[in-house]
Design an enzyme around this catalytic site. Structure first.
Site, PDB file in Angstrom:
ATOM      1  N   ASN A  87     109.830 -22.359 105.070  1.00 33.72           N
ATOM      2  CA  ASN A  87     109.414 -21.523 103.944  1.00 33.72           C
ATOM      3  C   ASN A  87     107.949 -21.183 104.161  1.00 33.72           C
ATOM      4  O   ASN A  87     107.121 -22.079 104.365  1.00 33.72           O
ATOM      5  CB  ASN A  87     109.618 -22.278 102.629  1.00 33.72           C
ATOM      6  CG  ASN A  87     109.311 -21.434 101.401  1.00 33.72           C
ATOM      7  OD1 ASN A  87     108.491 -21.806 100.582  1.00 33.72           O
ATOM      8  ND2 ASN A  87     109.974 -20.299 101.258  1.00 33.72           N
ATOM      9  N   GLU A 143     120.900 -18.368  97.681  1.00 35.53           N
ATOM     10  CA  GLU A 143     120.330 -17.288  96.860  1.00 35.53           C
ATOM     11  C   GLU A 143     121.052 -15.947  97.087  1.00 35.53           C
ATOM     12  O   GLU A 143     120.423 -14.890  97.178  1.00 35.53           O
ATOM     13  CB  GLU A 143     118.821 -17.144  97.085  1.00 35.53           C
ATOM     14  CG  GLU A 143     118.028 -18.272  96.449  1.00 35.53           C
ATOM     15  CD  GLU A 143     116.535 -17.986  96.340  1.00 35.53           C
ATOM     16  OE1 GLU A 143     116.148 -16.803  96.300  1.00 35.53           O
ATOM     17  OE2 GLU A 143     115.762 -18.966  96.265  1.00 35.53           O
ATOM     18  N   ASP A 184     119.025 -25.301 101.382  1.00 35.83           N
ATOM     19  CA  ASP A 184     117.649 -25.316 100.908  1.00 35.83           C
ATOM     20  C   ASP A 184     117.526 -26.505  99.966  1.00 35.83           C
ATOM     21  O   ASP A 184     117.974 -26.450  98.823  1.00 35.83           O
ATOM     22  CB  ASP A 184     117.336 -23.999 100.191  1.00 35.83           C
ATOM     23  CG  ASP A 184     115.921 -23.968  99.624  1.00 35.83           C
ATOM     24  OD1 ASP A 184     115.193 -24.970  99.770  1.00 35.83           O
ATOM     25  OD2 ASP A 184     115.553 -22.945  99.013  1.00 35.83           O
TER      26      ASP A 184
END
Length: 436
Positions: A362, A123, A293
């Site tokens: 997370n 990200e 991820d």
């Protein structure tokens, strides 16, 4: 002030209450939600929570035993790009703590505290890689590579700078980049469909529409211990699709990831060794680290495929969409021992075994789970140690609903491990034991 934490509150009647002028203005003109946001923003400023305690380092092997091999640290971290950090997505976080200018300082501090030899990020916005991450990490002796998601190719330069992607950074004093490559799952889906998977429309209708990617780097590692010749190893980081409704896409993307890595490593070994054909090289001789991820819990088909080396073709995550007709064509595995399973030959082991020290990667209000992983080829590496999670007691004592948070700049926690690249004679012994 803590009333601001009631972010799900829809009705609150404060008429005829002696509100201070600023709150009364917000309540009367902008409504309950705006007033609650004001309280949330100001609570953290007027009564800041204590910072989290240091994360503990967990040794899995005696460090003194690592004296003949190459040891290094690796971080895997989803940094939460600016475009996804909204109050709608994270209504429990003060608005000022969601601002990129604030969060990026915390992210860089976290990275610099640990000084990992290799850093794998997800990200990362295209522009932020160029103007922030790369120049900042260059000050600490890192170089890096990056690729945005596939959609960036269809956008103008002004639009594509906001597209996120994945990056790998490494300390130049320890590693030399030999080769880099990008793995685009949507493009692979189209190519496989066009060549030999036309009986599966889902490759077009579902897999192709998700533009997740991975990057791969082949490094030359300097043997500072024995002074021997440099060794090569592969590091890849991926960001797999997020939506739980598309568990089939997640699993197909992971299969395509390992398939692409196998083929690219094979081609590299053929070029390096001057071999004439595929049968003359053994991909399992290459040390490989795969992290990222994966947006998949430990009970998923993705996790099963990575850790067990195989997944049943009728696995529930395929959603009975007919993928079993084409699965054997998606991966260049060397052998199929059981026809009911799709197999891969990397023989991967996972850091943070059994979630020890890292039950969550997370941590939000609505979801808490382990979805980020670091895998390594068991034949080539030992896991020396790993960094535990922020102690859960801190979250409970500070009544923290989720992350991001003023002290936690992303909704993910960075994973940090120390790995040992085994001496080559140890690798040969390991392989002989497997064949017995």
């Amino acid at each position: 002030m803590q009333i601001g934490r009631l972010f799900q509150l829809n009705v609150l009647n404060l008429h005829n209450n002696p509100l201070n002028p600023e709150v009364a203005q917000l309540y009367n003109t902008e409504g309950v939600h705006r007033m609650l946001s004001w309280y949330l923003d100001n609570e953290s400023l007027s009564m800041p929570p204590p910072p989290p305690p240091s994360r503990n380092w967990r040794y899995l092997r005696n460090p003194s035993d690592v004296n003949e091999s190459i040891a290094f640290t690796l971080m895997c971290y989803n940094v939460l790009c600016e475009g996804y950090a909204t109050r709608k997505q994270y209504p429990y976080c003060p608005s000022w703590a969601l601002l990129w200018d604030y969060r990026r300082r915390g992210i860089m501090t976290e990275i610099r505290v640990y000084q990992a030899d290799i850093i794998c990020l997800q990200e990362v916005e295209t522009e932020q890689f160029s103007v922030f991450f790369k120049p900042e990490l260059a000050k600490d002796g890192y170089d890096g590579i990056f690729s945005p998601k596939s959609r960036a190719k269809t956008m103008s330069a002004s639009e594509s700078r906001y597209v996120d992607g994945v990056a790998i950074f490494w300390k130049k004093e320890r590693f030399t980049l030999i080769k880099e490559d990008v793995i685009e799952f949507s493009r692979m889906a189209v190519e496989r469909y066009e060549t030999d998977c036309k009986e599966s429309q889902e490759m077009i209708n579902r897999v192709m529409l998700k533009d997740n990617i991975a990057v791969m780097a082949i490094f030359e590692v300097r043997d500072e211990i024995s002074g021997g010749p440099p060794r090569q190893m592969v590091v890849s980081t991926a960001h797999i699709h997020w939506d739980p409704e598309f568990c089939d896409v997640k699993l197909i993307q992971t299969i395509l990831l390992l398939s692409a890595l196998w083929k690219k490593i094979e081609n590299h070994m053929i070029e390096s060794q001057g071999a004439d054909q595929k049968g003359q090289v053994d991909v399992t001789n290459m040390p490989v680290i795969i992290c990222g991820d994966f947006n998949s819990l430990p009970d998923s088909g993705v996790f099963e495929y990575l850790t067990n080396g195989r997944v049943k073709k009728s696995h529930l995550d395929f959603k009975e969409l007919g993928y079993e007709r084409i699965l054997d064509r998606l991966t260049p595995h060397r052998s199929q021992h059981q026809p009911d399973y799709l197999e891969q030959d990397f023989n991967l082991s996972r850091c943070y075994q059994d979630d020890v020290g890292m039950p969550y990667t997370n941590y939000t209000y609505e979801f808490k789970g382990c979805i980020d992983y670091i895998f390594f080829t068991e034949r080539h590496f030992n896991n020396i140690g790993c960094l535990d999670m922020v102690p859960e007691a801190w979250f409970q004592e500070s009544a923290i609903l989720g992350c991001p948070h003023p002290h936690v700049p992303s909704d993910h926690f960075p994973l940090l491990v120390e790995l040992e690249l085994k001496p080559q004679h140890h690798q040969q012994q390991h392989r002989q034991q497997q064949q017995m």
